[in-house]
Design an enzyme around this catalytic site. Sequence first.
Site, PDB file in Angstrom:
ATOM      1  N   ASP A   1       4.489 -12.491  21.224  1.00  0.00           N
ATOM      2  CA  ASP A   1       4.250 -11.193  21.854  1.00  0.00           C
ATOM      3  C   ASP A   1       4.241 -10.072  20.830  1.00  0.00           C
ATOM      4  O   ASP A   1       3.567  -9.056  21.031  1.00  0.00           O
ATOM      5  CB  ASP A   1       5.292 -10.938  22.945  1.00  0.00           C
ATOM      6  CG  ASP A   1       4.901 -11.584  24.267  1.00  0.00           C
ATOM      7  OD1 ASP A   1       3.745 -11.414  24.682  1.00  0.00           O
ATOM      8  OD2 ASP A   1       5.735 -12.269  24.877  1.00  0.00           O
TER       9      ASP A   1
ATOM     10  N   GLU B   1       2.643  -6.591  26.814  1.00  0.00           N
ATOM     11  CA  GLU B   1       3.190  -7.379  25.708  1.00  0.00           C
ATOM     12  C   GLU B   1       4.431  -6.693  25.124  1.00  0.00           C
ATOM     13  O   GLU B   1       5.409  -7.363  24.752  1.00  0.00           O
ATOM     14  CB  GLU B   1       2.140  -7.583  24.611  1.00  0.00           C
ATOM     15  CG  GLU B   1       0.822  -8.182  25.062  1.00  0.00           C
ATOM     16  CD  GLU B   1       0.910  -9.628  25.523  1.00  0.00           C
ATOM     17  OE1 GLU B   1       2.019 -10.139  25.692  1.00  0.00           O
ATOM     18  OE2 GLU B   1      -0.157 -10.243  25.702  1.00  0.00           O
TER      19      GLU B   1
ATOM     20  N   HIS C   1       7.247  -7.423  27.392  1.00  0.00           N
ATOM     21  CA  HIS C   1       7.758  -8.778  27.176  1.00  0.00           C
ATOM     22  C   HIS C   1       8.700  -8.806  25.978  1.00  0.00           C
ATOM     23  O   HIS C   1       9.760  -9.449  26.024  1.00  0.00           O
ATOM     24  CB  HIS C   1       6.603  -9.754  26.941  1.00  0.00           C
ATOM     25  CG  HIS C   1       5.653  -9.847  28.084  1.00  0.00           C
ATOM     26  ND1 HIS C   1       4.456 -10.511  27.998  1.00  0.00           N
ATOM     27  CD2 HIS C   1       5.717  -9.361  29.347  1.00  0.00           C
ATOM     28  CE1 HIS C   1       3.816 -10.420  29.155  1.00  0.00           C
ATOM     29  NE2 HIS C   1       4.565  -9.724  29.979  1.00  0.00           N
TER      30      HIS C   1
ATOM     31  N   TYR D   1      12.703  -9.980  26.077  1.00  0.00           N
ATOM     32  CA  TYR D   1      13.388 -10.971  25.256  1.00  0.00           C
ATOM     33  C   TYR D   1      14.651 -10.361  24.634  1.00  0.00           C
ATOM     34  O   TYR D   1      15.693 -11.011  24.546  1.00  0.00           O
ATOM     35  CB  TYR D   1      12.471 -11.485  24.145  1.00  0.00           C
ATOM     36  CG  TYR D   1      11.203 -12.137  24.649  1.00  0.00           C
ATOM     37  CD1 TYR D   1      11.234 -13.033  25.722  1.00  0.00           C
ATOM     38  CD2 TYR D   1       9.975 -11.864  24.067  1.00  0.00           C
ATOM     39  CE1 TYR D   1      10.073 -13.627  26.179  1.00  0.00           C
ATOM     40  CE2 TYR D   1       8.806 -12.452  24.527  1.00  0.00           C
ATOM     41  CZ  TYR D   1       8.859 -13.326  25.584  1.00  0.00           C
ATOM     42  OH  TYR D   1       7.707 -13.902  26.045  1.00  0.00           O
TER      43      TYR D   1
ATOM     44  N   GLU E   1      -2.602 -16.974  24.509  1.00  0.00           N
ATOM     45  CA  GLU E   1      -2.247 -16.616  25.883  1.00  0.00           C
ATOM     46  C   GLU E   1      -2.272 -17.810  26.827  1.00  0.00           C
ATOM     47  O   GLU E   1      -1.452 -17.898  27.743  1.00  0.00           O
ATOM     48  CB  GLU E   1      -3.216 -15.543  26.413  1.00  0.00           C
ATOM     49  CG  GLU E   1      -3.172 -14.233  25.672  1.00  0.00           C
ATOM     50  CD  GLU E   1      -1.934 -13.406  26.009  1.00  0.00           C
ATOM     51  OE1 GLU E   1      -1.131 -13.851  26.841  1.00  0.00           O
ATOM     52  OE2 GLU E   1      -1.768 -12.325  25.422  1.00  0.00           O
TER      53      GLU E   1
ATOM     54  N   GLU F   1       0.896 -13.082  31.753  1.00  0.00           N
ATOM     55  CA  GLU F   1       0.052 -13.818  30.822  1.00  0.00           C
ATOM     56  C   GLU F   1      -1.190 -14.377  31.514  1.00  0.00           C
ATOM     57  O   GLU F   1      -2.247 -14.502  30.895  1.00  0.00           O
ATOM     58  CB  GLU F   1       0.835 -14.949  30.144  1.00  0.00           C
ATOM     59  CG  GLU F   1       2.072 -14.531  29.353  1.00  0.00           C
ATOM     60  CD  GLU F   1       1.792 -13.543  28.240  1.00  0.00           C
ATOM     61  OE1 GLU F   1       0.617 -13.246  27.964  1.00  0.00           O
ATOM     62  OE2 GLU F   1       2.762 -13.048  27.638  1.00  0.00           O
TER      63      GLU F   1
ATOM     64  N   HIS G   1      -3.780 -11.896  31.360  1.00  0.00           N
ATOM     65  CA  HIS G   1      -4.314 -11.800  30.004  1.00  0.00           C
ATOM     66  C   HIS G   1      -5.292 -12.937  29.723  1.00  0.00           C
ATOM     67  O   HIS G   1      -6.319 -12.741  29.066  1.00  0.00           O
ATOM     68  CB  HIS G   1      -3.177 -11.831  28.978  1.00  0.00           C
ATOM     69  CG  HIS G   1      -2.105 -10.823  29.236  1.00  0.00           C
ATOM     70  ND1 HIS G   1      -0.868 -10.868  28.612  1.00  0.00           N
ATOM     71  CD2 HIS G   1      -2.072  -9.739  30.053  1.00  0.00           C
ATOM     72  CE1 HIS G   1      -0.129  -9.857  29.036  1.00  0.00           C
ATOM     73  NE2 HIS G   1      -0.835  -9.159  29.914  1.00  0.00           N
TER      74      HIS G   1
END
Length: 342
Positions: free
Chosen positions: A89, A119, A122, A126, A186, A220, A223
């Site tokens: 990402d 992204e 994301h 994390y 992706e 995703e 994407h």
Amino acid sequence: MRRTLIFNPEGDREVGKRKIVLGNSTNIMELNNVKYQWAFDLYKTMGFTNFWIPEEIPMQEDRKQYEKELSPYEKRAYELVLSFLIALDSYQVNMLKEFARYLSAPELVMAITSQEFQEALHSYSYQFILESVVDPVKADEIYNYWREDQVLMERNKVIAELYNEFIQKPTEENFIKAVFGNYVLESLYFYSGFAFFYTLGRQGKMLNTVQQIRYINRDELTHVSLFRNIINTLREELSDLFTPEINRWVYEFFRFATSKEIEWGKYVTKNQILGINDLLIDRYIKYLSNLRLSQVGFEPLYPEVTENPMKWIDQFRTINDTKTDFFQAKPQTYVKRSELKW
């Protein structure tokens, strides 16, 4: 290739003359004239419908399970998968800017911008997972596993080298290769990691991490749809770019990328995770490789693999509009559209 101008007063207003790249747009967002409706629709889906916030998923129970219930193999895989996803990402946040600088359709630039925001979200998710589940020292180690783990380092290079090659030498051929690199990232390179998390969730473990992954997985898929449409439209508009050499390269790259993802999945799980083994990983990734190739007009590489060997994943990752959450037994408030069909 030439980068698009911020404002091109000599550009064409006629929507029929618009192209994904190598066009001559004014680059004014005249959204009363949209050629690529799929791009505009995906912009709205990513920007308005699929919004979510990592903090709204409580992580306390996952911390307890990580410390007390995960086996050493599960902990290792959990950490390695997160480290790899962080890298992927990170690439996207930076590379999507590069793609946007060469696109000559404003509605497509808008869609890419929405993807870039997702992204970045994301990447933040994390970080939120790590700060919630592990101590700061371990979190710092996970971010930097690629410095010590040679297998992870090699995995990080596969797509990054394609991206860097285009940035350093932005030719039309390198653009096509970078677009396929994005499509592979992706549509293929997240999936053994996702499968690992869903396998834990199927056993009732790390359910809140899995919930975060489900939202990421949903993003995703949009994407994948965006770059699938980009590739298919490029093949129509600029068919001369898809030379026999490029088509051969696509197959070679898919074969290489598939083998690397299978190797990675096996390395991460060590055939020691209940519910997933080396054979399942091999057939699942080959199934996905066949599917992704067919979606952009290429023949499958692995005709012996015709069915998804892990069909339960499709149901497991589904986020319904009206039913209660699969894990939390509470209504979903983020989703306002039908589940993407793949």
